[in-house]
Scaffold this motif. Structure first.
Motif, PDB file in Angstrom:
ATOM      1  N   SER A   1       0.812  -1.203   0.000  1.00 58.42           N
ATOM      2  CA  SER A   1       0.000   0.000   0.000  1.00 58.42           C
ATOM      3  C   SER A   1       0.853   1.264   0.000  1.00 58.42           C
ATOM      4  N   ALA A   2       2.117   1.152   0.378  1.00 58.73           N
ATOM      5  CA  ALA A   2       2.998   2.319   0.430  1.00 58.73           C
ATOM      6  C   ALA A   2       3.377   2.841  -0.954  1.00 58.73           C
ATOM      7  N   ILE A   3       3.181   2.051  -1.998  1.00 57.77           N
ATOM      8  CA  ILE A   3       3.595   2.464  -3.346  1.00 57.77           C
ATOM      9  C   ILE A   3       2.430   2.840  -4.257  1.00 57.77           C
ATOM     10  N   ILE A   4       1.224   2.927  -3.731  1.00 60.28           N
ATOM     11  CA  ILE A   4       0.049   3.187  -4.576  1.00 60.28           C
ATOM     12  C   ILE A   4       0.208   4.444  -5.436  1.00 60.28           C
ATOM     13  N   TYR A  32      -7.274 -10.721   0.338  1.00 63.48           N
ATOM     14  CA  TYR A  32      -7.589 -12.020   0.940  1.00 63.48           C
ATOM     15  C   TYR A  32      -8.995 -12.103   1.522  1.00 63.48           C
ATOM     16  N   SER A  33      -9.689 -10.968   1.652  1.00 62.37           N
ATOM     17  CA  SER A  33     -11.082 -11.018   2.116  1.00 62.37           C
ATOM     18  C   SER A  33     -12.047 -11.271   0.964  1.00 62.37           C
ATOM     19  N   GLY A  34     -11.535 -11.222  -0.279  1.00 63.24           N
ATOM     20  CA  GLY A  34     -12.365 -11.426  -1.464  1.00 63.24           C
ATOM     21  C   GLY A  34     -12.812 -10.138  -2.128  1.00 63.24           C
ATOM     22  N   SER A  35     -12.480  -8.976  -1.551  1.00 59.63           N
ATOM     23  CA  SER A  35     -12.819  -7.684  -2.174  1.00 59.63           C
ATOM     24  C   SER A  35     -11.940  -7.464  -3.401  1.00 59.63           C
ATOM     25  N   GLN A  36     -12.545  -6.860  -4.432  1.00 66.31           N
ATOM     26  CA  GLN A  36     -11.824  -6.628  -5.683  1.00 66.31           C
ATOM     27  C   GLN A  36     -11.934  -5.172  -6.111  1.00 66.31           C
ATOM     28  N   ALA A  37     -10.810  -4.595  -6.508  1.00 66.75           N
ATOM     29  CA  ALA A  37     -10.774  -3.245  -7.081  1.00 66.75           C
ATOM     30  C   ALA A  37     -10.474  -3.399  -8.572  1.00 66.75           C
ATOM     31  N   PHE A  68      -9.507   1.339  -4.564  1.00 67.37           N
ATOM     32  CA  PHE A  68      -9.349   0.568  -3.331  1.00 67.37           C
ATOM     33  C   PHE A  68     -10.314   1.011  -2.234  1.00 67.37           C
ATOM     34  N   THR A  69     -10.437   2.306  -2.013  1.00 68.11           N
ATOM     35  CA  THR A  69     -11.296   2.815  -0.946  1.00 68.11           C
ATOM     36  C   THR A  69     -12.765   2.525  -1.229  1.00 68.11           C
ATOM     37  N   ALA A  70     -13.217   2.830  -2.438  1.00 66.29           N
ATOM     38  CA  ALA A  70     -14.630   2.644  -2.796  1.00 66.29           C
ATOM     39  C   ALA A  70     -15.068   1.179  -2.715  1.00 66.29           C
ATOM     40  N   THR A  71     -14.135   0.263  -2.988  1.00 62.73           N
ATOM     41  CA  THR A  71     -14.478  -1.163  -2.980  1.00 62.73           C
ATOM     42  C   THR A  71     -14.049  -1.856  -1.684  1.00 62.73           C
ATOM     43  N   GLN A  72     -13.502  -1.077  -0.766  1.00 61.00           N
ATOM     44  CA  GLN A  72     -13.009  -1.608   0.516  1.00 61.00           C
ATOM     45  C   GLN A  72     -12.035  -2.766   0.301  1.00 61.00           C
ATOM     46  N   THR A  73     -11.138  -2.569  -0.663  1.00 57.03           N
ATOM     47  CA  THR A  73     -10.102  -3.548  -0.971  1.00 57.03           C
ATOM     48  C   THR A  73      -8.794  -3.091  -0.333  1.00 57.03           C
ATOM     49  N   ASP A  74      -8.118  -3.983   0.349  1.00 60.78           N
ATOM     50  CA  ASP A  74      -6.872  -3.663   1.048  1.00 60.78           C
ATOM     51  C   ASP A  74      -5.679  -3.939   0.136  1.00 60.78           C
ATOM     52  N   PRO A  75      -5.044  -2.895  -0.419  1.00 56.52           N
ATOM     53  CA  PRO A  75      -3.922  -3.113  -1.339  1.00 56.52           C
ATOM     54  C   PRO A  75      -2.701  -3.722  -0.647  1.00 56.52           C
TER      55      PRO A  75
END
Length: 104
Positions: A1-4, A32-37, A68-75
């Motif tokens: 997430s530090a390189i986004i 790993y939670s299944g969220s996709q961006a 990432f934020t809108a889809t609650q995906t953890d980069p």
């Protein structure tokens, strides 16, 4: 997430047979939670002005373009990178890698 904000996914590809105006592709980073961006291909991602047939071309997907934020995906917890075709086509992929957007 530090390189986004400073990195992207570079993909080299080969288009056999004909020049293309667009690529019918969508890309996703899944955590790993299944969220996709997801982000769809756009010509602005090309590293050259056109997609030439019978030669290697490339494009860069900036990580900051993935929602990432809108889809609650953890980069920082990415499980997989997905390439999805949205129409028929014939493309060969090679050299998929993370690159710095400030490499010039």
């Amino acid at each position: 997430s530090a390189i986004i904000d400073t990195a992207g996914i570079e993909i080299h590809f080969y288009s056999p047979g004909t020049d293309l105006n667009n690529l019918p592709l969508a890309f996703a980073l899944e955590d790993y939670s299944g969220s996709q961006a997801y982000v769809g291909y756009a010509p602005k991602y090309l590293t050259s002005p056109k997609i030439k047939a019978n030669t290697w071309n490339s494009f860069i997907l900036p990580l900051k373009d993935f929602p990432f934020t809108a889809t609650q995906t953890d980069p920082g917890n990415t499980k997989q990178f997905i390439i999805q075709f949205e129409a028929d086509g014939n493309i060969i992929f090679d050299k998929i890698k993370i690159v710095s957007l400030n490499k010039k």
